[in-house]
Design an enzyme around this catalytic site. Structure first.
Site, mmCIF file in Angstrom:
data_model
loop_
_atom_site.group_PDB
_atom_site.id
_atom_site.type_symbol
_atom_site.label_atom_id
_atom_site.label_comp_id
_atom_site.label_asym_id
_atom_site.label_seq_id
_atom_site.Cartn_x
_atom_site.Cartn_y
_atom_site.Cartn_z
ATOM 1 N N GLY A 113 0.845 -1.192 0.000
ATOM 2 C CA GLY A 113 0.000 0.000 0.000
ATOM 3 C C GLY A 113 0.878 1.239 0.000
ATOM 4 O O GLY A 113 2.009 1.195 0.491
ATOM 5 N N HIS A 134 -2.250 7.605 7.026
ATOM 6 C CA HIS A 134 -1.252 8.468 6.371
ATOM 7 C C HIS A 134 -1.885 9.781 5.904
ATOM 8 O O HIS A 134 -1.238 10.821 5.916
ATOM 9 C CB HIS A 134 -0.654 7.759 5.142
ATOM 10 C CG HIS A 134 0.487 6.825 5.449
ATOM 11 N ND1 HIS A 134 1.663 7.257 6.020
ATOM 12 C CD2 HIS A 134 0.641 5.498 5.246
ATOM 13 C CE1 HIS A 134 2.482 6.220 6.157
ATOM 14 N NE2 HIS A 134 1.890 5.136 5.699
ATOM 15 N N GLN A 161 3.310 9.895 1.160
ATOM 16 C CA GLN A 161 4.581 9.164 1.156
ATOM 17 C C GLN A 161 5.433 9.477 -0.073
ATOM 18 O O GLN A 161 6.617 9.149 -0.102
ATOM 19 C CB GLN A 161 4.330 7.652 1.231
ATOM 20 C CG GLN A 161 3.723 7.216 2.554
ATOM 21 C CD GLN A 161 3.521 5.717 2.591
ATOM 22 O OE1 GLN A 161 2.530 5.200 2.091
ATOM 23 N NE2 GLN A 161 4.490 5.007 3.156
ATOM 24 N N HIS A 203 -4.361 1.526 7.723
ATOM 25 C CA HIS A 203 -2.972 1.995 7.768
ATOM 26 C C HIS A 203 -2.774 3.147 6.768
ATOM 27 O O HIS A 203 -2.225 4.198 7.108
ATOM 28 C CB HIS A 203 -2.034 0.821 7.445
ATOM 29 C CG HIS A 203 -0.584 1.195 7.362
ATOM 30 N ND1 HIS A 203 0.365 0.726 8.245
ATOM 31 C CD2 HIS A 203 0.086 1.987 6.484
ATOM 32 C CE1 HIS A 203 1.549 1.232 7.916
ATOM 33 N NE2 HIS A 203 1.410 1.994 6.850
ATOM 34 N N GLU A 204 -3.229 2.938 5.529
ATOM 35 C CA GLU A 204 -3.017 3.947 4.482
ATOM 36 C C GLU A 204 -3.863 5.196 4.735
ATOM 37 O O GLU A 204 -3.422 6.315 4.481
ATOM 38 C CB GLU A 204 -3.327 3.377 3.097
ATOM 39 C CG GLU A 204 -2.498 2.155 2.697
ATOM 40 C CD GLU A 204 -0.997 2.363 2.838
ATOM 41 O OE1 GLU A 204 -0.528 3.507 2.754
ATOM 42 O OE2 GLU A 204 -0.288 1.360 3.054
ATOM 43 N N CYS A 250 5.936 -0.315 7.137
ATOM 44 C CA CYS A 250 5.618 0.870 6.345
ATOM 45 C C CYS A 250 6.851 1.271 5.542
ATOM 46 O O CYS A 250 7.952 1.288 6.089
ATOM 47 C CB CYS A 250 5.200 1.999 7.285
ATOM 48 S SG CYS A 250 4.757 3.515 6.441
ATOM 49 N N LEU A 251 6.637 1.597 4.261
ATOM 50 C CA LEU A 251 7.770 1.988 3.418
ATOM 51 C C LEU A 251 8.436 3.262 3.920
ATOM 52 O O LEU A 251 9.598 3.517 3.608
ATOM 53 C CB LEU A 251 7.313 2.180 1.967
ATOM 54 C CG LEU A 251 6.828 0.907 1.261
ATOM 55 C CD1 LEU A 251 6.320 1.239 -0.135
ATOM 56 C CD2 LEU A 251 7.930 -0.149 1.193
HETATM 57 NI NI NI Z 1 2.692 3.177 5.671
#
Ligand code: NI
Length: 180
Positions: free
Chosen positions: A46, A146, A51, A142-143, A100-101
């Site tokens: 995701g 963000h 991000q 989660h997304e 998470c990236l």
């Molecule tokens: Ni993330």
């Protein structure tokens, strides 16, 4: 399509509340395509627009990726969410490990609603609703966090968060070392 830079903790764009998208047009579709390619390249499931440094309410998800003959991730079942909103959630919660990236190399247990109903605009700007459970519900929450400037590590106790941030520092030093 293009692979974009993934912004990492503690970049300030990750703390900002993202703005709603006014119109789903070709520019936005190109951005979503680039986000998807960036996500595949980074081996994530995701990715939210903050991000990649864009403070707008857009996210992409694909956890059914396939691999090509060179072992690269390719499109499986991509999902696009513009201006997503949780309009219902279950009382039940579930605990699962997340990464998470933007917080590379780390994972931690986070509690999420087991089921959510989300209203959003799709790739073509059409209004839709989805009842998400299992993994999709977790990734979506989660997304969507963000988009409100929240990282999964913000759900941890201060002690756990500090421990994870120390490990992140160490991880980055090791990565840097490997590159030198
Ligand atoms: Ni993330």
């Amino acid at each position: 399509m293009a692979v974009l830079e993934v912004y990492e903790y503690p970049h300030p764009v990750l703390k900002k509340k993202a703005l709603p998208v006014e119109k789903v047009d070709d520019d936005l579709r190109k951005l979503m395509d680039d986000m998807l390619e960036t996500m595949y390249a980074a081996v994530g499931v995701g990715l939210a627009a903050p991000q990649i440094g864009q403070s707008i309410r857009v996210l992409v998800i694909d956890y059914e990726q396939e691999e090509d003959e060179n072992g690269n991730r390719i499109k499986g079942n991509p999902r696009y969410f513009v201006n997503p909103e949780i309009i219902w959630h279950s009382d039940e919660k579930v605990c699962g490990e997340e990464g998470c990236l933007s917080v590379p190399g780390q994972r931690a247990e986070v509690e999420r609603f087991e089921k959510i109903r989300v209203r959003y605009l799709d790739y073509n700007g059409k209004e839709r609703e989805i009842l998400a459970d299992d993994f999709l519900a977790i990734v979506l929450q989660h997304e969507m966090d963000h988009l409100d400037g929240i990282l999964y590590i913000d759900h941890l106790s201060r002690l756990k968060r500090n421990m994870l941030l120390k490990k992140l520092e160490k991880y980055r030093e090791e990565e840097k070392h490997e590159r030198d």
